[in-house]
Enzyme design. Structure first.
Site, PDB file in Angstrom:
ATOM      1  N   GLY A 176       4.586  -4.284   4.269  1.00 50.89           N
ATOM      2  CA  GLY A 176       5.145  -5.332   3.916  1.00 50.89           C
ATOM      3  C   GLY A 176       4.784  -6.509   4.932  1.00 50.89           C
TER       4      GLY A 176
ATOM      5  CB  ALA B 218       1.518  -7.733   2.550  1.00 53.24           C
TER       6      ALA B 218
ATOM      7  CE  LYS C  34       0.585   1.249   4.641  1.00 51.89           C
ATOM      8  NZ  LYS C  34       1.608   2.375   5.132  1.00 51.89           N
TER       9      LYS C  34
ATOM     10  CG  ASP D  15      -0.859  -0.107   7.883  1.00 51.30           C
ATOM     11  OD1 ASP D  15      -1.643   0.908   8.077  1.00 51.30           O
ATOM     12  OD2 ASP D  15       0.238   0.070   7.830  1.00 51.30           O
TER      13      ASP D  15
HETATM   14  O1  C5P Z   1      -0.779  -1.489  14.338  1.00 50.76           O
HETATM   15  P1  C5P Z   1       0.672  -2.059  13.823  1.00 50.76           P
HETATM   16  O2  C5P Z   1       1.162  -3.117  14.664  1.00 50.76           O
HETATM   17  O3  C5P Z   1       1.044  -1.999  12.425  1.00 50.76           O
HETATM   18  O4  C5P Z   1       1.386  -0.643  14.609  1.00 50.76           O
HETATM   19  C1  C5P Z   1       2.782  -0.645  14.858  1.00 50.76           C
HETATM   20  C2  C5P Z   1       3.370   0.350  15.909  1.00 50.76           C
HETATM   21  O5  C5P Z   1       3.128   1.793  15.133  1.00 50.76           O
HETATM   22  C3  C5P Z   1       2.381   0.545  17.024  1.00 50.76           C
HETATM   23  O6  C5P Z   1       2.726  -0.299  18.084  1.00 50.76           O
HETATM   24  C4  C5P Z   1       2.446   1.969  17.306  1.00 50.76           C
HETATM   25  O7  C5P Z   1       3.634   2.369  18.021  1.00 50.76           O
HETATM   26  C5  C5P Z   1       2.595   2.597  16.017  1.00 50.76           C
HETATM   27  N1  C5P Z   1       1.228   3.082  15.646  1.00 50.76           N
HETATM   28  C6  C5P Z   1       0.630   4.318  16.167  1.00 50.76           C
HETATM   29  N2  C5P Z   1      -0.716   4.572  15.741  1.00 50.76           N
HETATM   30  C7  C5P Z   1      -1.361   4.035  14.515  1.00 50.76           C
HETATM   31  C8  C5P Z   1      -0.596   2.771  14.113  1.00 50.76           C
HETATM   32  C9  C5P Z   1       0.661   2.256  14.551  1.00 50.76           C
HETATM   33  O8  C5P Z   1       0.909   4.951  17.116  1.00 50.76           O
HETATM   34  N3  C5P Z   1      -2.520   4.486  14.085  1.00 50.76           N
END
Ligand code: C5P
Length: 315
Positions: free
Chosen positions: A110, A113, A18, A145
């Protein structure tokens, strides 16, 4: 726990990367995440995830970025497969084979996905046929994501990014992606965004929402308007952690991109062009300039995660 009615020996799913066309970052929430409003576009750079019944859980990775993918239990695809097995009460195990074309820690989803691919592939392998909404919900629990790369196309993401809403959009867009040799950690980029905001006085951050400029550009399919509407609230933080990205951005725009921005938390820089020929030209210029690491082309929007028909392609 029961053994699932395995319908095939292995299942392969193809999942896109994305680009965030806009990423508006709101305040940090009590759970540590940030409230966002983002517009995602799925682009034609794909990972393939194959699940094969096995005596134990494992991950194998191939492709250009293979050496940068964890193979232990922290691997997001493996975690997704195990979470699904737990949730539906299946005690079968799988080997997850990932063919990796999407940059690792590149701001292009990545890892997400691969998790999306593992969910859909296990759903098929175990003959579960889970409703799409259930898969999307599980995906959202695993990462912000993941629902989007499962769904594909173009969508607005809210909440942490995991709540999707459709967008009225037309057109096919031609992207050039400048991939950095080293990745950026998403939590580190969000933390840097907080730090920069605090250093600038810590003014209250408004609730994020989609911009009219972006929605209008997508509705009209006007590539120039889309180029002008591209925006990312994490840019400053990514540039602060990786200052060389500024040079890449300037070069791409000088070489004729209609617009450019850092994708998600970076460090991939995504350039929008107005034709396949312009994308090829920009690719050649950026590569020749030596300013960018690896340069790839991709068009979007493309479909989300899809099962590859027939016998699995890899493994
Ligand atoms: O949701 P995901 O595991 O991809 O997020 C990884 C990290 O990115 C989270 O632990 C957080 O620190 C940060 N994040 C955030 N706000 C979001 C998405 C991600 O602070 N909306």
């Amino acid at each position: 726990m029961t053994s699932a009615p395995t319908t095939r020996r292995s299942v392969t799913v193809r999942v896109p990367a994305k680009v965030n066309l806009e990423l508006n970052v709101g305040p940090r929430r009590p759970d540590g995440y940030h409230e966002v409003s983002t517009v995602y576009m799925a682009v034609g750079l794909h990972d393939e995830v194959t699940v094969v019944p096995s005596d134990d859980w494992s991950v194998l990775v191939s492709g250009p970025y293979a050496d940068r993918v964890p193979r232990d239990e922290t691997n997001l695809a493996l975690r997704a497969a195990r979470a699904l097995a737990r949730q539906v009460g299946v005690d079968d195990r799988v080997s997850v084979l990932i063919h990796k074309e999407i940059p690792v820690a590149g701001g292009m989803a990545g890892g997400s996905a691969d998790a999306a691919g593992a969910l859909l592939a296990c759903d098929h392998l175990w003959g579960l046929g889970l409703p799409r909404d259930d898969l999307l919900e599980m995906a959202g629990d695993l990462g912000s994501d993941i629902p989007f790369v499962l769904a594909g196309g173009i969508a607005v993401g809210s909440g942490r990014g995991e709540r999707l809403a459709p967008v009225l959009a037309r057109g096919t867009y031609h992207w050039v992606l400048a991939v950095s040799p080293t990745g950026l950690s998403t939590p580190a980029v969000y933390a840097e965004c907080d730090r920069l905001r605090a250093a600038a006085g810590g003014a209250a951050v408004p609730a994020p929402e989609p911009t009219t400029a972006m929605m209008t550009a997508l509705r009209s399919g006007d590539v120039e308007a889309l180029g002008a509407a591209l925006s990312n609230d994490l840019s400053e933080a990514a540039l602060s952690l990786s200052p060389g990205l500024g040079e890449v951005l300037v070069a791409g725009l000088e070489y004729g991109a209609v617009g450019g921005l850092i994708s998600g938390s970076g460090p991939t820089v995504a350039f929008l062009t107005d034709s396949p020929e312009a994308a090829l030209d920009l690719c050649v210029s950026l590569t020749a300039s030596g300013v960018a690491g690896e340069v790839r082309r991709a068009k979007g929007p493309v479909h989300g995660a899809q099962v590859v028909p027939g016998p699995s392609a890899r493994g």
